[in-house]
Structures are given as structure tokens and as C-alpha cells.
Enzyme design. Structure first.
Site, short mmCIF file in Angstrom:
data_model
loop_
_atom_site.label_atom_id
_atom_site.label_comp_id
_atom_site.label_asym_id
_atom_site.label_seq_id
_atom_site.Cartn_x
_atom_site.Cartn_y
_atom_site.Cartn_z
N LYS A 89 0.83 -1.21 0.00
CA LYS A 89 0.00 0.00 0.00
C LYS A 89 0.86 1.26 0.00
O LYS A 89 0.65 2.17 -0.81
CB LYS A 89 -0.92 0.01 1.23
CG LYS A 89 -1.91 1.17 1.24
CD LYS A 89 -2.34 1.55 2.64
CE LYS A 89 -1.28 2.36 3.34
NZ LYS A 89 -1.71 2.90 4.65
N ASP A 118 -6.20 0.99 0.87
CA ASP A 118 -6.28 1.04 2.34
C ASP A 118 -7.69 0.64 2.74
O ASP A 118 -8.48 0.17 1.92
CB ASP A 118 -5.90 2.43 2.86
CG ASP A 118 -6.91 3.51 2.47
OD1 ASP A 118 -7.87 3.21 1.72
OD2 ASP A 118 -6.76 4.65 2.93
#
Length: 228
Positions: free
Chosen positions: A121, A139
Site C-alpha cells: 500500500k 487502504d
């Protein structure tokens, strides 16, 4: 609604409502954004933005951060979540960035993920925000909003969501779409109580559609029970 039609309509709405979305993290260079994103894990951008000015003043470069002590870093970031773990991550990241990459934040996912504290991420945030690569950072907001709207269906993990989104969103819009979904999740499609009333996507949203259907069933059941 077919998935391709939903994607097209959702993208058009976002383009109209949020033509120039941006990260809410404050930064002036790739190193600063990398630090901020590491700190932002399970922490609000607002809190991170309160922490980073003093941190960047004390350690303006990766080289400076690499020489810092754990106690000094911890003292500056202790108000964020998991400060002990993040202190170790920042120290390790700075040392490896200095030793292996001459202090320059790399522009490929494998090199980024070799840095301590940098997962997929975080790497994708750097690639999309700094280098404008077609990378989708997933996320909790992106994962939730994509599923609720109907852009994904029963995704098992963030990587599955990432692949589905990047497979349907035009490459030149992926970096934008990352911010669209995060900001929508942060301010409208909230985790506990999504603000469906007034949402510019409500008529396209699978979650809202299911909520309407459920409410109608309740109404129909009440009417049926009241019928003599």
C-alpha cells in the site's frame, strides 16, 4: 447494472465532483511523503500532519534520519499510533534508503517494498503520488468503498481489490481514482454510518440499492400484516 456501466458512470461522477483530488498528507519531496505515509498507518492524516513538521526540521534528509537515535525519533512521533514500531521502521527505512539508494526514493514497487516499514500500500502511494504511475493503493477506505459501491464483489484481500480496480479503471485515471475512493470513504461513505442521503453516487451504489430494497421489504411486510 453491468459492472462496466457502473465503472463508467462512477468515474464520470467523480471526475465532475472531484476533478483534482490530492493526498491530504503534507510533504515537500519524496522522502517526506514516504515518512508521512509510514506514519499514517492506522493513524489519521491530520495527526500525521501535526507530527511531521518538527520531524522534518530535525531530520530534513534520509541521511540525517539514518543517524538519529531511536529515543529522539520516538520523542517526536510518540503521539501517533504504534510509535515504537514506526520508530524502528523509520530508522530502518532511512538507513537502507541511504546505503542502497543514495538517499533517493526509488520508483519501482520491488525496490520500495525492500525498505523497512514499506508494504504494498505504501509503495503504491509513492508510485502514484510522486511518480504518477498507474498504481492503486488499497487502504481500508478504498477496500470498503469499492465493495459498497459495487466496483468489487466479495474481495478477499487488498491485492484482490487492487487488481479488480486497475483492471477496470483507465490507466491514466488510476492515480486519481486512488484519491477519489479514499476521500469519499473518509468524508461520505464512512465505515460506521455512510452518508447515503445526498451522496452523488447513491443512485449508482450497490449498498444503497440493497438498503432501499431492505427498507421496502419492511414496509411491504408491515402492510401485509396490517391487512385484515
Amino acid at each position: 447494472m453491468k459492472q462496466a456501466d457502473r465503472y463508467k458512470a462512477v468515474i464520470e461522477r467523480f471526475e465532475h465532483e472531484m476533478p483534482s483530488p490530492r493526498t491530504e498528507l503534507h510533504y515537500e519531496n519524496p522522502y517526506q511523503l514516504l515518512v508521512a505515509v509510514i506514519l499514517s498507518a492506522q493513524c489519521t492524516d491530520k495527526r500525521v500532519n501535526l507530527i511531521t513538521p518538527a520531524l522534518f526540521e530535525a531530520y530534513p534528509t534520509p541521511e540525517a534520519l539514518a543517524k538519529a537515535s531511536a529515543d529522539d525519533i520516538f520523542a517526536l512521533i510518540k503521539s501517533c499510533s504504534y510509535p515504537n514500531n514506526k520508530t524502528r521502521s523509520l530508522m530502518g527505512m532511512a538507513k537502507k534508503l541511504t546505503e542502497d539508494f543514495s538517499g533517493k526514493v526509488p520508483d519501482d514497487i520491488d525496490s520500495l517494498m525492500s525498505l523497512p516499514g514499506v508494504g504494498r500500500k505504501t509503495a503504491n502511494v509513492i508510485l502514484s503520488v510522486i511518480y504518477n504511475h498507474p498504481a492503486m493503493a488499497v487502504d481500508t477506505h478504498v477496500f470498503r468503498v469499492a465493495e459498497r459501491i459495487g466496483l468489487t464483489t466479495r474481495s478477499r484481500n487488498p491485492l484482490s481489490t487492487e487488481k479488480k480496480l486497475t483492471g477496470h479503471i483507465p490507466e491514466e485515471l488510476i492515480a486519481k481514482a486512488h484519491h477519489w475512493l479514499i476521500l469519499h470513504g473518509r468524508y461520505v461513505c464512512k465505515a460506521r454510518k455512510p452518508m447515503c442521503e445526498g451522496c452523488f453516487l447513491s443512485d449508482l451504489c450497490r449498498h444503497h440499492e440493497n438498503e432501499v430494497k431492505a427498507e421496502q421489504k419492511k414496509i411491504d411486510a408491515i402492510k401485509k400484516s396490517a391487512t385484515p
